[in-house]
Each structure stands twice: as structure tokens, then as C-alpha cells.
Design an enzyme around this catalytic site. Structure first.
Site, short mmCIF file in Angstrom:
data_model
loop_
_atom_site.label_atom_id
_atom_site.label_comp_id
_atom_site.label_asym_id
_atom_site.label_seq_id
_atom_site.Cartn_x
_atom_site.Cartn_y
_atom_site.Cartn_z
N GLU A 241 0.32 32.95 -17.59
CA GLU A 241 0.55 34.06 -16.67
C GLU A 241 0.95 33.49 -15.32
OE1 GLU A 241 0.99 37.35 -14.50
OE2 GLU A 241 0.78 37.32 -16.69
N CYS B 253 -3.45 40.79 -11.24
CA CYS B 253 -2.96 40.21 -12.48
C CYS B 253 -2.91 41.27 -13.57
CB CYS B 253 -3.87 39.05 -12.90
SG CYS B 253 -3.45 38.33 -14.49
N CYS C 277 -6.05 39.58 -16.54
CA CYS C 277 -7.49 39.67 -16.24
C CYS C 277 -7.76 40.82 -15.27
CB CYS C 277 -8.01 38.35 -15.69
SG CYS C 277 -6.79 37.35 -14.82
N HIS D 293 -10.90 41.34 -11.95
CA HIS D 293 -10.74 41.60 -10.53
C HIS D 293 -11.23 43.00 -10.15
CE1 HIS D 293 -8.69 37.84 -9.73
NE2 HIS D 293 -7.90 38.07 -10.74
N ARG E 80 -11.46 32.77 -17.43
CA ARG E 80 -10.94 31.47 -17.01
C ARG E 80 -11.90 30.72 -16.10
NH1 ARG E 80 -7.17 35.08 -17.92
NH2 ARG E 80 -5.25 34.46 -18.96
N SER F 202 -8.15 29.90 -11.45
CA SER F 202 -6.96 29.05 -11.46
C SER F 202 -6.67 28.44 -10.09
CB SER F 202 -5.74 29.83 -11.96
OG SER F 202 -5.89 30.13 -13.34
N CYS G 62 -3.71 31.15 -15.03
CA CYS G 62 -3.33 32.48 -14.56
C CYS G 62 -2.89 32.31 -13.11
CB CYS G 62 -4.49 33.46 -14.67
SG CYS G 62 -3.97 35.16 -14.35
N CYS H 172 -2.98 35.13 -10.45
CA CYS H 172 -4.27 35.32 -9.79
C CYS H 172 -4.46 34.37 -8.61
CB CYS H 172 -5.42 35.07 -10.77
SG CYS H 172 -5.60 36.30 -12.06
#
Length: 579
Positions: A14, A62, A65, A69, A485, A508, A552, A555
């Protein structure tokens, strides 16, 4: 003489990620640079808004996910205002969280990461009868691995090959010398890859039962949840449980079996079984609530890979640097800022002219990262000045150090079945396995949250606490927890009844951030050091390492003008794409 290899963009993730590595004469990676080339985000949009809007806006960070969030934004505001949701709301949030984790992990292994381990073209040469027998080595009752089922899979993909329409299997490094599965083992994984396409649809429905839709569910609010009718409907509760059991069946009979097989077979491949974990500091947080004060994951820190010691987390020691990021800190002499005081001011410095290895193995002119300056839109989070890895591997490592009663037996079972020592966890193979271990923990114990909800509904039907705010006061609060993640935190300041500052420190960012003012590299960069690349024109090893983190990048980078005004334009020129 050293050579530069650029992989840009990294696909099957992503967001936008570029990796540059320097290899020596033996094609061993001696330096690495991780760069996000995408500048986007939503933190600034939240500023000035009603605090109740924070979660709804934050989930748009995102498209993968989203719930992570969403929940983080809601809980951060609840923490600031001192609002505690009823137990029913806590458990429903947990059921939604379990749905997200299971969806994310199984999709990651097969759709995103699986082709780093499975050679599709090799599967077309397999003997389905032999493959069916092979499957029984890793599962008591294998899923989608009967001789006729495997023959049908082989024909289905073979027809694509004959038509020249490989679709998602196009342009990969088939036949790469670091692939280790036999043709029959590849066929088993391919069968599960296709079965996942059906399973992921059902696990997405699990989220929608209590969230109204997926992605971007709509049922959380500051104080609790709004899906009251679904919570009080036995048929809806039963629907969630039946889908959970179906997904768990896939995890037990396919996902777990394939990871055990991969661990045994790839234990002899140095590029994944000996490297991939250069930063051995791990940070994880309690998550996955299954009771009033009971969580499946543990909070803590492990340093230098020492499982004999578990350190407490002090959130005041979390800070972000921008020394080598395309940002600057204003009106301060601090190198790093705590998230409550975070700034996101761009300071783009561009690329250098240079050369790198092209697809044919010869050097070509390229635009290269400034290795001695700023080179990424991702910040560099640090804990007490040190880089930390977050994610499923951190969950497992911290769980083992904490003697977590849920994680420990599952991790030990995996090591026993594969014959691997605990040290094998500190590799790319171990990181990939840790995500499966995390999924197994959810399948083994996730229904504890369901049972807690059902029992509590017998005596208490509350689903939301009242919202209360004094506009004459200032507040600050945060969410810290684990998402698929790794450790995620959202930090909010509220003044005059509106959001004054908002920062998200995401997994990330912890893992993908560039080196800091002390020259310390982050987990992505350190994971690559020491890896020997078998063929510099086909750097599968690089992709395999990075995919194990499940990047990701959408993010990890954040900024947008609150009024929609153009701030700056940047043209990022990638070199050439590799998958």
C-alpha cells in the site's frame, strides 16, 4: 567496486516505496536506503474540527487499515476527555479488530507476500497426486489439497499461461534460484492462494456486520458504538461467529500449514533464514481485548533480541526525527519532537544525478537519493533515541519475553513443528511466520471476546457513554495499541472544544523511516544489510525482506492543506519498476 540497485516502486504494498541498496563485489548488500516518494495525509485536516470527527477523518489515512486509524482517532479523544465506553462497546470494537487482523494477515501472505515464496510456473509442472500426499505432512486435514482439486487449479492457471494472460502473476522472477518449494509444494500454495479469494470476501463481511460496511466502517463514536440493533440481534451475533469459524478453518488447514512448510523448506535459504532482522529492538503494546481488563497481546520492550528481559514502555520517550526526512522543525532547537508537539513542515531537497544497475545488468543514468541528506517523506520515530521494530514479530518477541499465556504456547508449537530454534525468529522467515502465529492466537482465543459480549448482554445492554466536553479547558490524549502492522499511536490536543494538534505515529513510520541524526538506520534498511543478491537484475531477496513487514506507506506520510490550497508541487521521477 560497489553497485547501486534501485527498486522503485516496490509493488504489492500500500503506497509508494523506493528502496536503494549498495552491493559489493560479491553482490552482498552493504548499505540500504528506504524512501517514501508520496507526500499525502490527513492530520492537518483534523485540526480545527470537532473532536468527534477525528476518527472518521483519520480512517481515510489508508484504504487498507481503515478501522485501525478509525479506532485510534476515537480512543485518543476518549482518553483526552476521560470517557470510558461500556464493556459491550469495547467487545464489539474487539470483534471488529479481530476481523481486520484476520483479513489483513491472510491477504498479506497469499496476495502480497506469497509470490515471494511460491513459484507459480513451477506449480504447473507438479504431479497433483504427489502434491495431495505432500499436503498431509503439514495438516491433519488439508484444505483444497485433494488430487482432483489440485488438478483443477493446475488446469485453471495453465489455461491463463497458454493465453498469455497471467494477470496477477505477470512479470515476476519465476525460476529464481532462491525459490525453495518443490513443484508439488508450489501447487499447494497456489491452491490456497485461489481459495483465499473466496475467504477474504467472507472475512470482510465479518467487519461489516458491526461496522455497516468495509472498508471505512461507520459504527464507532466517541463513547462507544452505534450498531445497537446488530449487537442485540442473536442472528447477527451468530452470523459473525459462523464466519469467524470459517476463517479460522482456513488459518488452521491452509495458512498455518503453508507457513510450517515454508519454515522447514526455507530454513536452508540464507537470504531469508540468516538475514532480515538487523534492528533487534522490539516495541509492542497490549491489544485485542477479550475481557474487562484482559488482552491477548502484551505491552513491553525487548532490547538487542534478549528475551530474558522485558522493559516497561514509557510513552514520554517516543519522539520523531526529520534529519533525513523531507521535513523541518521550526522554532525549536530539538532534533526530535514528542508527538504531542509534532510538526509537519515540508523541506524537499530532491534527488541527485547518478547511475544504477538497469534491467540488463548494465549501469544506466538515474535520479538517485541523496545518501548524505534528506531522502524520504517518512519521519524517523525513535524510542529513547533508538530505532525499534514494530509488527507481528515484535508482538511475538515481546509476548515470549512477557511469558504471555496466549502467544507463548502458539509460538512454541510453531518452533517445535518446524524444528527451528527461537533465534530463527530474528530473520525475514521469522517475521513472516510471526504474522501467522499472531493469526493463530486470534483463532485460538478470539472467541473469548465474543463470549464476554454475549454474557454481558444478559445483564447490561449499554453501548455508548455520554459525550462531555468543557470548551474552557484544554485536553490532551492518545491511543497506543497494536494494529496488523504493529504499534500505532494517535496523539491529540484539544482547545476551545476543537482539535488544536493531531499526530499519528504509525507502524510503517517506525519500520520504514530513514536513518537519524546519529546515523542509525531503521528496520527496513537494516533488514537488507548482509543479504547476498543472487542476481542483481532480479533482486527478489530485497522484495522478500521488505514485503515481510507488510508496508503501508500511505499510512506513514502525512500532510495536506486544511483549505485545499496548493502548498508545493514535486515531480518524483522513478527509475524502472520491479515487482
Amino acid at each position: 567496486m560497489t553497485k547501486r540497485i534501485i527498486v522503485d516502486p516496490i509493488t504489492r504494498i500500500e503506497g509508494h516505496l523506493r528502496i536503494e541498496v549498495i552491493v559489493d563485489e560479491s553482490n552482498t548488500i552493504v548499505d540500504a536506503f528506504s524512501s517514501s516518494t508520496l507526500w499525502r495525509g490527513l492530520e492537518k485536516i483534523i485540526v480545527g474540527r470537532d473532536p468527534r470527527d477525528a476518527g472518521f477523518i483519520a480512517q481515510r489515512i489508508c484504504g487498507v487499515c481503515t478501522y485501525s486509524h478509525y479506532k485510534a482517532g476515537i480512543v485518543a479523544v476518549e482518553d483526552a476527555l476521560g470517557i470510558k465506553p461500556p464493556l459491550n462497546a469495547q467487545m464489539v470494537r474487539s470483534l471488529m479488530n479481530i476481523s481486520l487482523f484476520l483479513h489483513d494477515h491472510i491477504v498479506h501472505f497469499y496476495t502480497l507476500h506469497g509470490l515471494d515464496w511460491c513459484d507459480i510456473t513451477s506449480a504447473l509442472k507438479a504431479d497433483p497426486a504427489k502434491a495431495a500426499k505432500e499436503a498431509y505432512k503439514y495438516a491433519k486435514i488439508p484444505l483444497c489439497a485433494g488430487e482432483n482439486e489440485l488438478l483443477a487449479v493446475q488446469k485453471r492457471v495453465g489455461d491463463f499461461v497458454q493465453q498469455g494472460a497471467l494477470g496477477p502473476f505477470q512479470n515476476a522472477y519465476w525460476g529464481h534460484r532462491t525459490y525453495r518449494f518443490s513443484p508439488e509444494q508450489n501447487l499447494i500454495v497456489l491452491s490456497h492462494y485461489l481459495k483465499l479469494l473466496e475467504v477474504q470476501r467472507e472475512v470482510a463481511k465479518m467487519m461489516a456486520i458491526f461496522g455497516a460496511k468495509q472498508p471505512h466502517p461507520q459504527s464507532l463514536t466517541v463513547g462507544g458504538v452505534t450498531s445497537v440493533m446488530d449487537i442485540l440481534d442473536p442472528s447477527r451475533l451468530g452470523e459473525w461467529k459462523s464466519k469467524f469459524e470459517m476463517v479460522a478453518d482456513f488459518v488452521y488447514r491452509a495458512y498455518w500449514a503453508d507457513l510450517v512448510m515454508a519454515a522447514q523448506v526455507y530454513a536452508s535459504e540464507p537470504s531469508v533464514a540468516q538475514t532480515g532482522c538487523g534492528v533487534k529492538n522490539f516495541l509492542s503494546h497490549a491489544e485485542m481485548q477479550v475481557g474487562e481488563n484482559e488482552y491477548l497481546y502484551s505491552t513491553g520492550i525487548v532490547k538487542n533480541g534478549d528475551l530474558s528481559k522485558l522493559y516497561d514502555l514509557d510513552e514520554n520517550l517516543i519522539a520523531e526525527e526529520v534529519t533525513n526526512s523531507w521535513y523541518k522543525y521550526e522554532n525549536t532547537d530539538k532534533v526530535a519532537l514528542h508527538p504531542y508537539d509534532g510538526q509537519t513542515t515540508p523541506d524537499y531537497t530532491g534527488f541527485d544525478d547518478g547511475v544504477s544497475i538497469g534491467p540488463d545488468g548494465k549501469e544506466i543514468p538515474t535520479k538517485n537519493l541523496k545518501h548524505d541528506g534528506k531522502y524520504s517523506w517518512i519521519k524517523s520515530p525513535r524510542y529513547d533515541g533508538e530505532p525499534m521494530e514494530v509488527g507481528p514479530l515484535a508482538t511475538v518477541v515481546v509476548g515470549l519475553a512477557a511469558k504471555n499465556p496466549y502467544i507463548t504456547p502458539v509460538a512454541q508449537e510453531f518452533l517445535k513443528q518446524t524444528g527451528l530454534p527461537v533465534e530463527a525468529l530474528f530473520t525475514t522467515l521469522g517475521r513472516t511466520a510471526a504474522r501467522c502465529i499472531e493469526a493463530r492466537v486470534l483463532c485460538d482465543y478470539g472467541l473469548k471476546a465474543f463470549d464476554t459480549l454475549v454474557e454481558n448482554l444478559k445483564v447490561d445492554t449499554r453501548t455508548c457513554a455520554p459525550y462531555s466536553i468543557d470548551e474552557s479547558k484544554e485536553y490532551k490524549g492518545r491511543y497506543i495499541g497494536n494494529v496488523p502492522r504493529g504499534m500505532l499511536s494517535h496523539w491529540v490536543r484539544i482547545k476551545g472544544g476543537k482539535v488544536e494538534n493531531y499526530q499519528a505515529v504509525v507502524p510503517s513510520t517506525w519500520n520504514a523511516g530513514p536513518r537519524d541524526s546519529q546515523g542509525k538506520k531503521g528496520p527496513y534498511e537494516m533488514s537488507l544489510i548482509g543479504t547476498k543478491v543472487a542476481d542483481i537484475t532480479k533482486p527478489l531477496e530485497i522484495i522478500r525482506h521488505i514485503h515481510s513487514f507488510d508496508p503501508c506507506i500511505a499510512c506513514a506520510v502525512h500532510i495536506m492543506d486544511t483549505k485545499g490550497a496548493e502548498l508545493s508541487q514535486y515531480k518524483i521521477a522513478p527509475s524502472f519498476a520491479r515487482i
